[in-house]
Write an enzyme that holds these catalytic residues in place. Structure first.
Site, short mmCIF file in Angstrom:
data_model
loop_
_atom_site.label_atom_id
_atom_site.label_comp_id
_atom_site.label_asym_id
_atom_site.label_seq_id
_atom_site.Cartn_x
_atom_site.Cartn_y
_atom_site.Cartn_z
N GLU A 294 0.82 -1.22 0.00
CA GLU A 294 0.00 0.00 0.00
C GLU A 294 0.85 1.26 0.00
O GLU A 294 0.45 2.29 -0.52
CB GLU A 294 -0.95 0.01 1.21
CG GLU A 294 -2.13 -0.92 1.02
CD GLU A 294 -3.27 -0.68 2.00
OE1 GLU A 294 -3.14 0.16 2.90
OE2 GLU A 294 -4.30 -1.37 1.87
N HIS A 323 9.17 -26.41 0.54
CA HIS A 323 8.54 -27.53 -0.15
C HIS A 323 7.40 -27.05 -1.04
O HIS A 323 6.53 -27.82 -1.41
CB HIS A 323 8.05 -28.55 0.89
CG HIS A 323 9.18 -29.01 1.77
ND1 HIS A 323 9.95 -30.11 1.48
CD2 HIS A 323 9.71 -28.47 2.89
CE1 HIS A 323 10.88 -30.24 2.41
NE2 HIS A 323 10.76 -29.25 3.28
N LYS A 437 -13.20 0.91 -1.99
CA LYS A 437 -14.13 1.13 -0.88
C LYS A 437 -15.38 1.84 -1.38
O LYS A 437 -16.51 1.48 -1.05
CB LYS A 437 -13.47 1.98 0.22
CG LYS A 437 -12.42 1.23 1.04
CD LYS A 437 -11.94 2.10 2.20
CE LYS A 437 -10.90 1.39 3.05
NZ LYS A 437 -10.48 2.14 4.23
O1 PA5 Z 1 -3.29 1.07 5.84
C1 PA5 Z 1 -4.39 1.54 5.58
O2 PA5 Z 1 -4.63 2.75 5.63
C2 PA5 Z 1 -5.55 0.63 5.21
O3 PA5 Z 1 -5.15 -0.67 5.04
C3 PA5 Z 1 -6.61 0.68 6.31
O4 PA5 Z 1 -6.05 0.29 7.51
C4 PA5 Z 1 -7.79 -0.22 5.97
O5 PA5 Z 1 -8.29 0.10 4.71
C5 PA5 Z 1 -8.88 -0.09 7.02
O6 PA5 Z 1 -9.28 1.24 7.14
P1 PA5 Z 1 -10.05 1.79 8.41
O7 PA5 Z 1 -9.15 1.63 9.58
O8 PA5 Z 1 -10.31 3.22 8.09
O9 PA5 Z 1 -11.30 0.98 8.54
#
Ligand code: PA5
Length: 468
Positions: A294, A323, A437
């Site tokens: 990310e 393996h 989302k």
């Molecule tokens: O690292 C990030 O920002 C994302 O992976 C969020 O943690 C994930 O999308 C969940 O978002 P939220 O905590 O707003 O529900």
């Protein structure tokens, strides 16, 4: 207890894997020159408050609040349930696997705190099975709904299911007693619910993205409730902070780690395998996968150029994946860099029994410690990869404990910042996740998302011509 983790990088050098795939001294010096100003830049950004995750280990108030809450829950919480996803779940899972015994949830004698369950999906069979089990134990089960934005559909839906169950079974007071919300301090739907219903809540610090939040209230509460020493964890992160702030490139493990990955990305090795040789560390490979993917997978650089950049993080587990994957890793394309996680001292000594008379060929194992076998397998796999000129790094853990885990978390968070700076990208946003989302909101009929729902519809309609 402090046990310094170390990054070993000899096995990426030209001396070991040759000049075609290895890094020469001259090249390393060049990488040092390129990275050095970025060390200063990141230190400066941190001073300016641009990377608040760097200061989490120094926050004194949150651990006090968390310890207090954990103490209050001690006698009434046998099961602690995290409802969250991505950065609101992966760190919690990784801490638990790393620092609590394998049989934690099943063995009362081994367990130091509550059982932990983390739900980071919306699979009805999975959650349904859990809810059936927990329905007789609701008064001993506390749910921590974690969502920074307070809007994520997966977490919201889990919360709404649990909320209704608690209201039906325990009434409004019971609902309030069994839920703790961790969310943004000021905005978002979850914060509004907290304010309206008076739920107990913790705050996700401003400016800290999910994947950088494990050392905040996001990761610390479940850790503390489940018996993990959060002070040692934060102390480990502070220890690493000194090392990764060092402006001497050759003393800075995050800068070296990042520069090596940056070099290989630009020279055809675009996949990065993290392979712990330790079950306790296996979920940190998962955590790393999100952190890396990310943060570093971006379409544009900071100057607005279209770059579509980003190494693909892959998780593997030694010896299990020897393996399953190592055939490919050795003989397939030489397009990967490997990061092993190796543990010098396992907490448990497990002696292998004697070989039966009928199987003298197993005698070489007899009497040996199982941890020695695991580490020998790591060395053997690394050797096999080096023979095929595959670059290998190792993070050496003298021991897995809260302090060394705190160091590891901080090392890889700051490494990610360095790689992002070398790529000249925004490490801290995730625009591509946000679109998914919003598309989900559209498909689920949320008001205000009709347009995107219309755009998706043609893609969701099954075209029978292509259905075989
Ligand atoms: O690292 C990030 O920002 C994302 O992976 C969020 O943690 C994930 O999308 C969940 O978002 P939220 O905590 O707003 O529900």
């Amino acid at each position: 207890m402090q046990t310094l983790i170390k990054l070993y990088y000899k096995n990426v050098t030209a001396d070991v894997i040759g000049p075609e795939h290895g890094i020469t001294t001259e090249l390393l010096n060049h990488l040092a020159e390129k990275t050095k100003p970025l060390i200063e830049q990141l230190n400066e950004h941190r001073k300016q408050g641009k990377t608040p995750y760097r200061d989490l280990p120094y926050d004194e108030k949150t651990p006090v609040k968390i310890r207090k809450l954990a103490a209050e829950l001690k006698d009434r919480c046998e099961n602690f349930v995290v409802l969250g996803i991505g950065g609101s779940a992966l760190g919690n899972i990784a801490l638990q696997t790393a620092l609590n015994p394998y049989m934690n949830n099943l063995d009362d004698k081994q367990r130091k705190g509550a059982r932990l369950f983390v739900f980071d999906n919306v699979d009805p069979d999975q959650l349904g099975s859990f809810l059936e089990w927990t329905s007789d134990r609701l008064d001993k089960t506390v749910f921590n709904v974690i969502s920074k934005s307070g809007e994520t559909a997966e977490t919201a839906s889990q919360f709404l299911i649990v909320r209704q169950m608690l209201l039906d079974r325990l009434g409004p007071d019971g609902f309030k007693k069994q839920i703790i919300a961790t969310t943004d301090s000021s905005g978002g739907t979850l914060r509004r619910i907290v304010d309206e219903t008076g739920l107990v809540s913790l705050e996700v610090p401003q400016g800290v993205g999910g994947r950088f939040s494990v050392l905040s209230s996001v990761g610390l509460l479940s850790a503390a409730v489940c018996g993990i020493d959060i002070d040692d964890l934060l102390a480990g992160a502070r220890d690493m902070d000194k090392r990764v702030s060092d402006t001497d490139f050759f003393k800075n493990p995050a800068a070296i780690n990042a520069a090596i990955h940056y070099h290989y990305y630009n020279h055809g090795k675009r996949s990065s395998v993290m392979m712990p040789y330790c079950h306790a560390l296996k979920d940190f490979a998962d955590w790393y996968r999100q952190l890396w993917a990310e943060s570093l997978g971006k379409a544009q650089d900071l100057d607005g150029n279209e770059v579509h950049i980003g190494p693909t993080p892959i998780k593997a587990l030694g010896t299990t994946d020897q393996h399953s994957q190592v055939q490919l890793y050795r003989e397939g394309p030489n397009d990967k860099i490997f990061s092993f996680l190796e543990v010098e001292n396992f907490g448990t000594k497990l002696k292998i029994g004697p070989a039966p008379d009928s199987a003298p060929q197993l005698g070489y194992l007899a009497g040996a410690d199982l941890g020695k076998l695991l580490n020998s397998e790591k060395q053997a796999t690394e050797y096999a990869l080096l023979v095929n000129k595959r670059p290998c790094l190792t993070v050496l853990f003298p021991q897995v404990n809260a302090n060394s885990i705190g160091q590891f978390i901080y090392l890889f968070e700051v490494t990610t910042s360095f790689v992002g700076a070398l790529f000249n990208i925004n490490t801290y946003d995730q625009p591509a996740v946000e679109l998914g989302k919003k598309a989900t909101f559209g498909l689920m009929g949320r008001e205000g998302f009709e347009e995107i729902a219309g755009q998706i519809r043609p893609f969701t309609k099954i075209d029978e011509y292509y259905l075989v």
